[in-house]
Scaffold this active site. Sequence first.
Site, short mmCIF file in Angstrom:
data_model
loop_
_atom_site.label_atom_id
_atom_site.label_comp_id
_atom_site.label_asym_id
_atom_site.label_seq_id
_atom_site.Cartn_x
_atom_site.Cartn_y
_atom_site.Cartn_z
N SER A 75 0.84 -1.20 0.00
CA SER A 75 0.00 0.00 0.00
C SER A 75 0.88 1.25 0.00
CB SER A 75 -0.91 0.01 1.23
OG SER A 75 -1.59 1.24 1.27
N HIS A 97 -0.83 -0.99 -4.51
CA HIS A 97 -2.17 -0.69 -3.99
C HIS A 97 -2.24 0.81 -3.71
CE1 HIS A 97 -6.00 -1.65 -2.06
NE2 HIS A 97 -5.66 -0.79 -1.11
N ASP A 132 -4.47 3.90 -2.39
CA ASP A 132 -5.64 4.25 -1.57
C ASP A 132 -6.04 5.70 -1.78
OD1 ASP A 132 -6.20 1.86 -0.01
OD2 ASP A 132 -4.23 2.17 0.90
N MET A 171 -8.68 8.54 -0.67
CA MET A 171 -9.65 8.86 0.39
C MET A 171 -10.12 10.30 0.25
SD MET A 171 -7.57 7.26 3.57
CE MET A 171 -6.95 5.57 3.54
N HIS A 197 -7.92 1.74 -5.03
CA HIS A 197 -8.97 1.50 -4.04
C HIS A 197 -9.62 2.83 -3.71
CE1 HIS A 197 -9.84 0.10 0.40
NE2 HIS A 197 -10.94 0.32 -0.28
N MET A 254 -11.92 5.04 -1.78
CA MET A 254 -12.73 5.23 -0.57
C MET A 254 -13.35 6.62 -0.67
SD MET A 254 -10.00 3.46 1.97
CE MET A 254 -8.74 3.56 0.69
N MET A 308 -12.49 -5.72 3.51
CA MET A 308 -11.74 -4.84 4.41
C MET A 308 -11.58 -5.54 5.75
SD MET A 308 -10.84 -2.18 2.77
CE MET A 308 -10.01 -1.45 4.19
N ASP A 310 -7.57 -6.39 2.77
CA ASP A 310 -6.86 -5.12 2.96
C ASP A 310 -7.02 -4.65 4.40
OD1 ASP A 310 -5.76 -2.61 2.73
OD2 ASP A 310 -7.29 -1.83 1.34
C1 DX5 Z 1 -7.01 1.42 4.80
C2 DX5 Z 1 -6.40 1.24 3.44
C3 DX5 Z 1 -5.35 0.20 3.42
C4 DX5 Z 1 -4.14 0.52 4.25
C5 DX5 Z 1 -3.44 -0.76 4.59
O1 DX5 Z 1 -8.06 2.29 4.71
O2 DX5 Z 1 -7.40 0.86 2.50
O3 DX5 Z 1 -4.97 -0.13 2.09
O4 DX5 Z 1 -3.25 1.40 3.61
O5 DX5 Z 1 -2.41 -0.47 5.47
P1 DX5 Z 1 -2.01 -1.45 6.67
O6 DX5 Z 1 -1.47 -2.69 6.03
O7 DX5 Z 1 -0.99 -0.67 7.41
O8 DX5 Z 1 -3.26 -1.75 7.48
ZN ZN Z 2 -6.76 -0.02 0.53
#
Ligand code: DX5
Ligand code: ZN
Length: 225
Positions: free
Chosen positions: A12, A37, A39, A41, A70, A72, A141, A179
């Site tokens: 990630s 990956h 993320d 947000m 991903h 969010m 998740m 994840d």
């Molecule tokens: C959380 C993210 C994950 C996160 C995972 O909201 O979607 O992808 O970065 O990180 P770790 O492995 O540290 O939980």
């Molecule tokens: Zn993620």
Amino acid sequence: MNINPNHLIAPSVLSADFGNLLKDIQMINSSEADWFHVDIMDGVFVPNISFGFPVLEVLKAYAQKPLDVHLMIESPERYIERFAEGGAAVITVHYEACVHLHRVVELIRSTGCKAGVAINPHTPTALLKDILPDLDLALVMSVNPGFGGQKFIPNALNKVRELRAMAERLNPELVIEVDGGIGMANLPDLVMAGADVLVAGNSIFGADSPEQMIADLKFYNHRKA
Ligand code: DX5
Ligand code: ZN
């Protein structure tokens, strides 16, 4: 049971050092990792804001492995085309963020990207039944989305087993991703439960050697006893 003997590791980027992002991208390029990956947000769907298109451009330019995006974010249909143009190979949206989920999945597929749907820890796997045949990927998740470095929620294991059983009937090609809070302590069980892609942030970037940790997560079952 269709257990993947060659699970994929998706570090990630959220846990990378953004002051030296290129260095971490190159580390992932030269490691045993399979995907990046990414993320995204929005501060609305989750209580945090990560990064957006300028960082995605850097990833598109330098990452030599597929970008697993991903989202969010609320109403992700507004941005699917831009993420596809930004180099995404897989785009995953949240079940909880889409009123017209089937339409969003079709939109993702129309861009040529693989389509994924993520479910939060409180969302039952059964709610994916009718959309499952249309998906390339389902993401379980194993923390509440929003932050890296959280503790793994063990019920995710049951959800992976349930989804794998559903997929056997409805979509044998389905890729199951997990994840949040994943490391050496729980990855083998997740793979045994039927997970294909394992995301890891803190366990990789918090390790003394992130590259070695990626190899450990990838080849845990090849080690000598
Ligand atoms: C959380 C993210 C994950 C996160 C995972 O909201 O979607 O992808 O970065 O990180 P770790 O492995 O540290 O939980
Ligand atoms: Zn993620």
